[in-house]
Design a protein around this motif. Structure first.
Motif, short mmCIF file in Angstrom:
data_model
loop_
_atom_site.label_atom_id
_atom_site.label_comp_id
_atom_site.label_asym_id
_atom_site.label_seq_id
_atom_site.Cartn_x
_atom_site.Cartn_y
_atom_site.Cartn_z
N HIS A 1 -2.42 5.49 1.30
CA HIS A 1 -3.44 4.31 1.72
C HIS A 1 -3.58 3.80 3.05
N TYR B 1 0.83 -1.12 -0.09
CA TYR B 1 -0.02 -0.01 -0.02
C TYR B 1 0.92 1.27 0.19
N LEU C 1 -6.86 -0.46 -4.70
CA LEU C 1 -6.92 0.95 -4.59
C LEU C 1 -6.09 1.80 -5.82
N ASP D 1 -4.32 5.43 -6.68
CA ASP D 1 -3.48 6.40 -5.87
C ASP D 1 -4.06 7.69 -6.00
#
Length: 292
Positions: A37, A33, A262, A264
């Motif tokens: 995050h 990550y 996810l 960025d």
């Protein structure tokens, strides 16, 4: 074998390296990550920064050793990952209100300000608050004009920032085209870690505009471009006191099992309805989580 969540993997890594000189960069690298995050994950689900979590876990271990072992204070300090007895003593006194020597002499075992090890079931308990599936949307680039400020985990300054912006917004309705939604953007990529382990976030509140060229220079409105991309959109309803529970669900329950990655970009909130009060049960806000 069940796949563990990024948060559980981060905690497992911290526990295995607790007495080493580790920090956010190490935890981020281990989990894959980004800083952004991983900061969001810890602050949303656990309510504290990675650094503060590590520090309080070390203090918990140290407090146990002080009471239940005969080790010298200097050895406990070094064994628990502190760089010097002085650093250990300062951190310990800040947490417990007494020096390690005084703590041991008094035979205290008060670890309310420390942090015991989090087990997987603890993480699940913290995170399991809301069970709502998101809507997946692709958004175009959006220009936001508004005000920028700061807030922290321990001191929520957003209500005052919103109040200031809404006063400004009422006098500039022609500037902001309909629908006049309010945007709250957590700029975690501009994060400052304070000396006591708190997190200071840069935040922006505002509304969408067609372009920045016609903004009144005298108002010094901040400008922000939300990049185009795909988002998972969650809806939070009711008092904003429970908003943290929605984030706990998103990052602690939904994300580990969603099968998405996810992106960025920054997550943000969109307020399409007028907010009459913080605790209004009819409040509604949409939370946009960037995904690839």
């Amino acid at each position: 074998m069940n796949q563990i969540s990024p948060l559980e993997r981060a905690i497992e890594y911290i526990e295995h390296h607790l007495n080493e000189n580790i920090g956010l960069s190490d935890v981020s690298r281990e989990t894959g990550y980004s800083y952004y995050h991983m900061t969001r994950l810890f602050s949303s689900v656990l309510g504290e920064s990675v650094g503060r979590y590590i520090n309080r876990r070390r203090l918990y271990n140290a407090s146990e050793k002080l009471i239940h072992s005969n080790q010298r204070v200097i050895d406990i300090a070094l064994d628990c990952g502190f760089q010097s007895p002085e650093a250990f003593s300062r951190a310990f006194k800040a947490a417990f209100g007494s020096s390690p020597v005084e703590y041991r002499r008094a035979g205290l075992d008060l670890v309310v300000n420390a942090k015991r090890e989090l087990l997987p079931e603890d993480v699940a308990h913290i995170a399991a608050n809301i069970s709502r599936s998101p809507e997946f949307v692709t958004r175009e680039e959006t220009r936001i004009a508004g005000l920028r400020g700061t807030t922290s985990l321990s001191d929520n300054r957003l209500p005052a920032l919103w109040e200031e912006f809404l006063r400004l917004h009422k006098g500039l309705k022609d500037l902001f085209p309909p629908p006049g939604a309010g945007y709250g953007i957590c700029e975690t990529q501009q994060t400052t870690y304070t000396k006591d382990g708190d997190i200071l976030f840069a935040v922006m509140v505002g509304s969408p505009v067609d372009d920045f060229d016609h903004l009144p220079p005298a108002l010094s409105l901040e400008q922000k471009v939300l990049r185009a991309g795909r988002y998972a959109v969650f809806t939070h309803r009711g008092t904003f006191a429970n908003l943290v529970k929605t984030y706990q669900y998103i990052f602690g329950t939904w994300l580990p099992t969603a099968g998405v990655e996810l992106d960025d970009r920054e997550d943000f909130e969109v307020y399409e309805r007028e907010v009459l009060s913080f605790d209004d049960p009819s409040n509604e806000v949409k939370i946009f989580i960037p995904i690839k």
